[in-house]
Design an enzyme around this catalytic site. Structure first.
Site, PDB file in Angstrom:
ATOM      1  N   CYS A 333       0.865  -0.826   0.018  1.00 24.80           N
ATOM      2  CA  CYS A 333       0.526   0.041  -0.218  1.00 24.80           C
ATOM      3  C   CYS A 333       0.630   1.473   0.283  1.00 24.80           C
ATOM      4  O   CYS A 333       0.495   2.488  -0.557  1.00 24.80           O
ATOM      5  CB  CYS A 333      -1.097   0.022   1.294  1.00 24.80           C
ATOM      6  SG  CYS A 333      -0.251  -0.007   2.930  1.00 24.80           S
ATOM      7  N   HIS A 794      -1.200   0.535   8.030  1.00 26.31           N
ATOM      8  CA  HIS A 794      -1.875   0.863   6.202  1.00 26.31           C
ATOM      9  C   HIS A 794      -1.598   2.239   5.826  1.00 26.31           C
ATOM     10  O   HIS A 794      -1.883   3.291   6.783  1.00 26.31           O
ATOM     11  CB  HIS A 794      -3.252   0.273   6.434  1.00 26.31           C
ATOM     12  CG  HIS A 794      -3.857   0.599   4.694  1.00 26.31           C
ATOM     13  ND1 HIS A 794      -3.626  -0.789   3.929  1.00 26.31           N
ATOM     14  CD2 HIS A 794      -4.906   0.766   4.186  1.00 26.31           C
ATOM     15  CE1 HIS A 794      -3.944  -0.861   2.931  1.00 26.31           C
ATOM     16  NE2 HIS A 794      -4.728   0.170   2.701  1.00 26.31           N
TER      17      HIS A 794
END
Length: 834
Positions: A333, A794
């Protein structure tokens, strides 16, 4: 068939059977994101093993002359009503039972949900040959082609091998505390059931400390579930390191965690340690999921839109050009977010996407290894809209959702990730990484590959002016350096809600002592103006060597902009170190503005009437004996640095380059140069081309010299880089790009004259090319991080498209309702044109 058989016979010599070590690209086109699942399937050259989508296979045939391609197409199988017991004769789909990849019982990475069709296609007429057709052909043709087909289908594809390396997340080391663990004789006995946290009465996720038998709840998970951290707090208060998760104890073992080692561990004396508190391991039954089972559950639902969304809002999915999602390739990510933002910048669009036909036309025979080709492929994939399509419906049997799913087919940048991460100790792995570090790494690669052409990274490049004033003589020194990111400090003492923070801390302490649930999180609110003030505030330098006073004294350093780039990247320095050198993240809210004016921070250079410090070197570190080449260094400072775990050569460099001015200055040098490619390489003294004790005239590889010179460097610069890195080409290339400023100002070449002198010129070498303009900017994108460390959590990014904020969360692209601009990590501004 006779005609086809003749064609196959004529090209038989070009059909190869893959050997160990061959790179087989059978699941991704070299020039697009077409795959066997795409419309038209994938064509794999049976000689080079490169894969091409239907739109590029003719181009490859024309350029290479290859005629035989293995065509692979896959179509999604209809979901079975009961995957556990299909009743169709097919084996049931196995669910993972181990936190592992490539190991029996681990996550299955094969394309089991697809039906596959394979055949040979002969160009240019696209004659098709199936396995049944081969059965009717001469033995030589049948055997050779069948063997090649079988070899290609059984070979691991390059991206598969990179994505799925055998990994077992359940392998645990024995705790160093287990054998000698001291257990208190406090009479505590633990019942076989009915446990509660001693602080908050929680009845799940409970951990018993193996030193004193106290029972507390576990850590709070990122989504707010789990526990209230009371077991961790107990360790911090007592130092008792090991705890066992109640509910996971069986005759076969249990989950044991070491707070001191910060990992799941093995306790070989677990039966004895449990027995101390009245627990008979042989009679216990499992009542809670183990940590492995919890992680497996999380991994099975990775990418769910519900995990990270904006205040629970129902987000409207978007698609089209510039609105393409990127698949998460295992903690990628950080890469997805950075590349989404970069291809919003016009410089990167014009360099790689507008010229894509020219780039592909000039691509080498193996485009999978060409940086420019792979960046252009990624840019086109993101901007064209070709892959911005809703993901296939999971089909019947899945749980219905009343909310838009938002995820797309998107693109899987496996080839790009493998190329930009190759040889890098971190970016070549599937571990989470720091988005800021990856941005600089990618810019560095762009710099390497654009020395002789248009360089899009110039959009971010700016000059920093540092003004140092000696407090004893009041004379100044000006230096300039190149940078790409403005690092913004976070002055926690400037929080505007100090009283609220103190009250929250008081309530938290009361809750911990009374067993009440913890209070709601209160985040420190830091004004953006306070961060800018901290940035511009003069820094005091102690132990500064003043060339005017010829002694160590105090100085002040002020940092300003010598130029303003077209695009300004600001990194909020949320990640820092505590007093114990343990990395931590500051949980803050900063009122980052939509518009920014940095005009007041422009440097002005030497002031009228201001005297400059003399250009005199610090006290010589060389001995008077010219035969002795080794510098005289402060051994005690070198030893102190070595005791901290740094390499000896790095410690020697730190002491040398800070002029023997003490441990603080040397430590600062170490922290600022830890990422240098030659950080631990033998020290090379200025004016020489070799480390002490080596031969200065050591020969270097002509082949390596030619490679570096072809990148736009001079022969002298290439020689210096190779000699500084023991003649290792990869290290030399890294070294040369990390020493560009030094190389640009090389006064003396290996031949004894500078390049400028040899050309009859006395002009100083030109500085790095920067753009300059007004310091007024507007925010157009930001990258946010969720988690406690850059190594976990994340990343998502928000980008402003046509006055609408859009959230890119890997494959999910949606209209943003409440962009959390106050919680960002990297902010991207573009210059406002008057």
């Amino acid at each position: 068939m006779a005609e086809v058989s003749e064609v196959l016979m004529s090209v038989l010599s070009t059909i190869r059977v893959p050997r160990p070590g061959d790179r087989v690209h059978k699941d991704e086109c070299a020039l697009s994101f077409s795959s066997p699942e795409s419309e038209g399937g994938l064509y794999v050259c049976m000689n080079s093993f490169l894969g091409f989508g239907s739109q590029y296979v003719d181009r490859h045939h024309t350029r290479s002359g290859q005629r035989a391609y293995l065509h692979i197409s896959r179509t999604r199988k209809a979901p079975k009503e009961d995957e556990e017991n299909s009743g169709s004769g097919d084996p049931p789909k196995k669910k993972p039972t181990r936190l592992a990849i490539g190991i029996e019982g681990g996550f299955n990475v094969e394309q089991e949900q697809y039906e596959e069709e394979v055949k040979v296609v002969l160009f240019p007429d696209r004659q098709e040959v199936t396995s049944d057709d081969l059965a009717t052909m001469p033995d030589l043709v049948r055997e050779r082609v069948s063997l090649a087909m079988a070899g290609l289908m059984s070979a691991d594809s390059v991206s598969h091998a990179l994505q799925v390396q055998q990994w077992d997340g359940e392998v645990r080391a024995e705790s160093r505390h287990a054998i000698e663990l001291k257990q208190l004789d406090n009479g505590t006995k633990i019942p076989p059931s009915g446990w509660r946290c001693e602080v908050c009465d929680l009845q799940e996720n409970l951990w018993m400390n193996l030193s004193d038998g106290r029972v507390f709840c576990g850590r709070r998970y990122f989504d707010g579930s789990g526990g209230n951290n009371h077991a961790l707090l107990h360790f911090q208060q007592t130092g008792h390191p090991l705890a066992v998760k109640l509910g996971t104890i069986t005759p076969d073992g249990a989950d044991v965690y070491s707070y001191d080692e910060d990992d799941m561990v093995l306790d070989p004396k677990l039966p004895e340690h449990l027995s101390h508190f009245g627990i008979d391991m042989m009679t216990m039954e499992k009542t809670e999921r183990t940590m492995t089972e919890l992680e497996i559950a999380v991994n099975q639902r990775v990418g769910e839109w519900e995990v990270i969304q904006e205040s629970g809002a129902t987000l409207r999915p978007l698609s089209g050009p510039g609105l393409t999602g990127m698949k998460n390739l295992g903690n990628s990510c950080y890469l997805n977010s950075v590349m989404q933002v970069l291809f919003t910048v016009p410089d990167f669009q014009s360099k790689y996407v507008s010229n894509i036909d020219k780039i592909f036309g000039e691509a080498p025979s193996d485009p999978t290894q060409d940086f420019k080709t792979q960046v252009a492929k990624l840019g086109y994939g993101l901007l064209s809209g070709e892959y911005s399509k809703p993901a296939p419906d999971p089909g019947e049997g899945s749980e219905p959702s009343s909310e838009p799913r938002g995820d797309q087919v998107g693109i899987a940048a496996r080839m790009f990730k493998a190329l930009v991460g190759r040889g890098h100790s971190e970016f070549s792995t599937n571990r989470q990484q720091d988005a800021q570090e990856f941005l600089l790494h990618f810019i560095n690669m762009v710099e390497r590959n654009c020395r002789s052409g248009v360089n899009p990274s110039e959009a971010f490049r700016f000059l920093v002016e540092e003004r140092i004033v000696c407090q004893q003589s009041q004379k100044a020194k000006y230096t300039q350096r190149v940078d790409y990111i403005l690092q913004l400090p976070v002055p926690m003492d400037q929080a505007t809600n100090t009283e609220e923070l103190q009250e929250a801390e008081r309530r938290r302490e009361e809750a911990d002592s009374s067993g009440a649930p913890p209070p709601a999180l209160v985040r420190a609110c830091i004004p953006f103006t306070a961060c800018m003030a901290a940035l511009s505030e003069p820094e005091t330098l102690t132990d500064f060597w003043s060339s005017a006073a010829q002694a160590k004294t105090t100085a002040t350093k002020t940092t300003r902009f010598a130029s303003f780039p077209d695009h300004m990247v600001i990194q909020v320095k949320k990640f820092t170190f505590g007093q114990d050198w343990v990395p931590k993240k500051l949980d803050v809210s900063i009122d980052v503005p939509d518009t920014l004016d940095l005009t007041a921070l422009r440097g002005t250079g030497q002031q009228p009437g201001e005297e400059l410090l003399p250009e005199v070197a610090p006290p010589p570190l060389m001995t008077p004996d010219v035969e002795v080449k080794a510098p005289v260094l402060d051994d005690s400072t070198v030893s102190q640095l070595c005791e901290m775990g740094f390499p000896l050569e790095a410690c020697r460099k730190a002491v040398y380059y800070t002029g023997n001015t003490g441990i603080d200055a040397a430590m600062n040098w170490v922290m600022g140069h830890m990422d240098d490619p030659d950080f631990s390489a033998p020290m090379v003294l200025p004016g020489t081309s070799s480390a002490p004790g080596t031969t200065p005239t050591e020969s270097v590889s002509e082949e390596h010299l030619a490679t570096i010179v072809s990148m736009g460097f001079s022969r002298d610069q290439a020689t210096r880089a190779l000699r500084a890195t023991s003649n290792v080409l990869e290290r030399a290339v890294d070294w040369i790009f990390s020493h560009l400023d030094d190389l640009e100002s090389m006064e003396v070449s290996e031949g004894g004259r500078s390049a400028a002198e040899s050309e009859g010129s006395r002009e100083p070498p030109p500085g790095p090319k920067v753009r300059d303009g007004p310091g007024k900017y507007e925010l157009f994108a930001f990258i946010s991080h969720m988690g406690t460390s850059t190594m976990c959590g994340h990343y998502v990014c928000h980008i402003k498209k046509d006055q609408q904020w859009v959230i890119f969360n890997d494959q999910k692209v949606c209209a943003s309702e409440k962009p959390p601009k106050d919680l960002g990590y990297l902010y991207f501004y573009r210059r406002v044109t008057e």
